[in-house]
Design an enzyme around this catalytic site. Structure first.
Site, PDB file in Angstrom:
ATOM      1  N   ASP A  94       4.418 -27.234   1.849  1.00  0.00           N
ATOM      2  CA  ASP A  94       3.812 -27.803   3.063  1.00  0.00           C
ATOM      3  C   ASP A  94       2.552 -27.022   3.456  1.00  0.00           C
ATOM      4  O   ASP A  94       2.649 -25.843   3.796  1.00  0.00           O
ATOM      5  CB  ASP A  94       4.810 -27.741   4.232  1.00  0.00           C
ATOM      6  CG  ASP A  94       6.077 -28.541   3.968  1.00  0.00           C
ATOM      7  OD1 ASP A  94       6.035 -29.759   4.135  1.00  0.00           O
ATOM      8  OD2 ASP A  94       7.093 -27.932   3.593  1.00  0.00           O
TER       9      ASP A  94
ATOM     10  N   ASP B  96       3.659 -22.384  -2.170  1.00  0.00           N
ATOM     11  CA  ASP B  96       4.279 -22.954  -0.988  1.00  0.00           C
ATOM     12  C   ASP B  96       3.964 -24.459  -1.071  1.00  0.00           C
ATOM     13  O   ASP B  96       2.997 -24.858  -1.715  1.00  0.00           O
ATOM     14  CB  ASP B  96       3.660 -22.325   0.261  1.00  0.00           C
ATOM     15  CG  ASP B  96       4.103 -23.013   1.522  1.00  0.00           C
ATOM     16  OD1 ASP B  96       5.315 -23.229   1.672  1.00  0.00           O
ATOM     17  OD2 ASP B  96       3.233 -23.363   2.354  1.00  0.00           O
TER      18      ASP B  96
HETATM   19  C1  G6P Z   1       8.281 -25.550   5.510  1.00  0.00           C
HETATM   20  C2  G6P Z   1       7.389 -25.886   6.678  1.00  0.00           C
HETATM   21  C3  G6P Z   1       8.073 -25.599   7.987  1.00  0.00           C
HETATM   22  C4  G6P Z   1       9.439 -26.261   8.030  1.00  0.00           C
HETATM   23  C5  G6P Z   1      10.296 -25.770   6.888  1.00  0.00           C
HETATM   24  C6  G6P Z   1      11.671 -26.428   6.833  1.00  0.00           C
HETATM   25  O1  G6P Z   1       8.333 -24.173   5.362  1.00  0.00           O
HETATM   26  O2  G6P Z   1       6.176 -25.143   6.627  1.00  0.00           O
HETATM   27  O3  G6P Z   1       7.263 -26.048   9.032  1.00  0.00           O
HETATM   28  O4  G6P Z   1      10.090 -26.015   9.254  1.00  0.00           O
HETATM   29  O5  G6P Z   1       9.618 -26.050   5.667  1.00  0.00           O
HETATM   30  O6  G6P Z   1      11.506 -27.780   6.481  1.00  0.00           O
HETATM   31  P1  G6P Z   1      12.641 -28.867   6.417  1.00  0.00           P
HETATM   32  O7  G6P Z   1      12.006 -29.979   5.624  1.00  0.00           O
HETATM   33  O8  G6P Z   1      13.813 -28.265   5.698  1.00  0.00           O
HETATM   34  O9  G6P Z   1      12.976 -29.238   7.799  1.00  0.00           O
HETATM   35 MG    MG Z   2       3.153 -23.800   4.319  1.00  0.00          MG
END
Ligand code: G6P
Ligand code: MG
Length: 211
Positions: free
Chosen positions: A10, A8
């Site tokens: 983030d 993953d």
């Molecule tokens: C990751 C993060 C989420 C976020 C998602 C979409 O999974 O953990 O918190 O909402 O990505 O991110 P984006 O950059 O497409 O808005």
């Molecule tokens: Mg994450």
């Protein structure tokens, strides 16, 4: 025993969660919606639109589909502005050294992220071209806890789910990996779920899971 590791992004490779929080907080304040770190934790691994829906649980009123599109875009613009300040110095030495070690051990490395900004973030960190495969928010229909993003990562690596280990900081991500048939390593808050095959106290503990 594993041939590939799917990370993953983030909250695992980097700490963009604080930027997600700041951007959503700015939008929530504008709409007069209560939003805190606890609600922010529920947004981990969840797509942008699904995140907005969670935030709107505390909204007195209703929004049209177009308004929702506009607000999610507004959040993303704030978020992307915050990402501009990211640089290779935001990649910890421990993370980079561990990744290098795993590569040296012959493992294939992939990203499995719900984010549509994944490639931009990797670029900011100086990791463009580093991973063998990238599966992100741009190649999926359903975000975590659906296993799609990880199944695509396996496919891009040319490996079966059983041959891969997923590293996650979110409950939704662990659930996705379990559903997809991969083993899982939990890091950060995800260890408290007690769902994972391994719990990592620190990123380099990953080396113990694969030896
Ligand atoms: C990751 C993060 C989420 C976020 C998602 C979409 O999974 O953990 O918190 O909402 O990505 O991110 P984006 O950059 O497409 O808005
Ligand atoms: Mg994450």
């Amino acid at each position: 025993k594993y041939k590939g590791i799917i990370f993953d992004l983030d909250g695992v490779i980097c700490h963009t969660d604080k930027y997600h929080y700041l951007a959503w907080k700015q939008l929530a304040d504008k709409l007069g919606i209560y939003f805190d770190e606890k609600i922010n934790n529920r947004l981990r691994g969840v797509s942008r639109m699904d995140s907005l829906e969670i935030i709107l649980e505390n909204y007195n009123g209703s929004l049209t589909a177009t308004e929702k599109e506009n607000y999610s875009e507004e959040k993303n613009n704030i978020y992307k502005r915050l990402l501009e300040d990211m640089s290779p110095s935001d990649l910890s030495k421990e993370v980079k050294d561990t990744l290098d070690q795993l590569k040296e051990d012959g493992l294939k490395l992939a990203i499995g992220s719900s984010s549509k900004n994944a490639r931009y973030i990797l670029e900011q960190l100086g990791l463009e071209g580093y991973f063998d495969a990238i599966s992100d928010g741009n190649n999926i229909e359903k975000s975590k806890p659906d296993p799609e993003v990880f199944l695509k990562a396996c496919e891009y690596l040319g490996l079966s789910p059983k041959e891969c280990l997923v590293v996650e900081d979110a409950k939704s991500g662990l659930e996705a990996a379990i559903e997809g048939g991969m083993d899982q390593a939990a890091i950060g808050d995800a260890v408290y779920t007690q769902l994972a095959t391994y719990d990592l106290a620190t990123f380099s503990d990953l080396l113990k899971c694969i030896r």
